[in-house]
Motif scaffolding. Structure first.
Motif, mmCIF file in Angstrom:
data_model
loop_
_atom_site.group_PDB
_atom_site.id
_atom_site.type_symbol
_atom_site.label_atom_id
_atom_site.label_comp_id
_atom_site.label_asym_id
_atom_site.label_seq_id
_atom_site.Cartn_x
_atom_site.Cartn_y
_atom_site.Cartn_z
ATOM 1 N N ASP A 5 42.983 71.838 35.826
ATOM 2 C CA ASP A 5 43.814 72.260 34.162
ATOM 3 C C ASP A 5 44.701 73.687 34.015
ATOM 4 O O ASP A 5 44.090 74.571 34.857
ATOM 5 N N THR A 6 44.664 73.615 32.722
ATOM 6 C CA THR A 6 45.698 74.615 32.114
ATOM 7 C C THR A 6 44.746 76.195 32.304
ATOM 8 O O THR A 6 45.020 77.186 32.555
ATOM 9 N N HIS A 7 43.815 76.123 30.940
ATOM 10 C CA HIS A 7 42.603 77.127 31.345
ATOM 11 C C HIS A 7 41.744 77.030 33.032
ATOM 12 O O HIS A 7 41.835 78.575 32.808
ATOM 13 N N ALA A 8 42.178 76.972 33.487
ATOM 14 C CA ALA A 8 41.175 77.113 34.669
ATOM 15 C C ALA A 8 42.511 77.493 35.830
ATOM 16 O O ALA A 8 41.856 78.954 36.859
ATOM 17 N N THR A 42 52.012 72.768 32.691
ATOM 18 C CA THR A 42 51.623 73.515 32.500
ATOM 19 C C THR A 42 51.885 74.736 31.837
ATOM 20 O O THR A 42 50.988 75.552 30.977
ATOM 21 N N ASP A 100 47.705 66.947 28.558
ATOM 22 C CA ASP A 100 45.769 66.778 29.296
ATOM 23 C C ASP A 100 46.447 65.462 29.817
ATOM 24 O O ASP A 100 45.899 65.220 31.314
ATOM 25 N N THR A 116 38.412 71.600 35.940
ATOM 26 C CA THR A 116 38.411 71.445 34.178
ATOM 27 C C THR A 116 36.911 71.998 33.257
ATOM 28 O O THR A 116 36.259 71.654 34.122
ATOM 29 N N ASP A 118 36.853 70.704 30.303
ATOM 30 C CA ASP A 118 37.380 70.211 29.206
ATOM 31 C C ASP A 118 37.205 69.227 28.711
ATOM 32 O O ASP A 118 35.875 68.646 29.539
ATOM 33 N N ALA A 132 36.980 64.905 38.553
ATOM 34 C CA ALA A 132 36.887 66.171 37.552
ATOM 35 C C ALA A 132 35.969 66.761 38.626
ATOM 36 O O ALA A 132 34.847 66.429 38.950
#
Length: 137
Positions: A5-8, A42, A100, A116, A118, A132
């Motif tokens: 995921d983007t934040h990861a 991303t 997402d 993630t 999230d 996930a």
């Protein structure tokens, strides 16, 4: 293969302690032996977060993304037509955030776990449509 995921991705590249030890090890091992996939959405999401002032990077956005994507094992997964279509047909209930939805659809396309933190994605994954892994573990 795993999908970040983007934040990861941001946490991994920046050495952020919110990324758990086990997750950091998983990313490192996967980068050595397979591919760590990043959805094509991303870079857009990172640029948007920087533009809105919700994310700060150590360098200019384009340079940061270029350096992140050049790391060993990182694979920029294109938005294949099947991914785009699946993103609007995800089974069950999930919110409408396009980034997402595309990231989830990317993980589903590659049949790969999505890393993630999230809560909405982790809750959605618990019902079975995608695997996930909690990035804080």
């Amino acid at each position: 293969m795993i999908v970040l995921d983007t934040h990861a991705l941001v946490w991994a590249v920046n050495g952020d302690t919110r990324l758990g030890r086990k997750t950091r090890e998983l990313i490192s091992e996967t980068a050595r032996t397979e591919r760590v996939a990043i959805s094509a959405i991303t870079p857009w999401e990172i640029a948007l977060l920087v533009q809105k002032g919700r994310l700060g990077l150590a360098s200019e956005t384009g340079a940061w993304i270029k350096a992140a994507l050049a790391l060993p094992g990182i694979y920029l997964a294109p938005v294949e037509p099947a991914i785009a279509i699946d993103s609007v047909r995800l089974p069950g209930e999930f919110h409408a955030d396009p980034a997402d939805r595309l990231i989830i659809a990317t993980a589903r396309y590659y049949k790969a776990p999505l890393v993630t933190a999230d809560r909405a994605i982790l809750s959605y994954a618990a019902s079975g449509p995608v695997e996930a892994l909690n990035a804080t573990a």
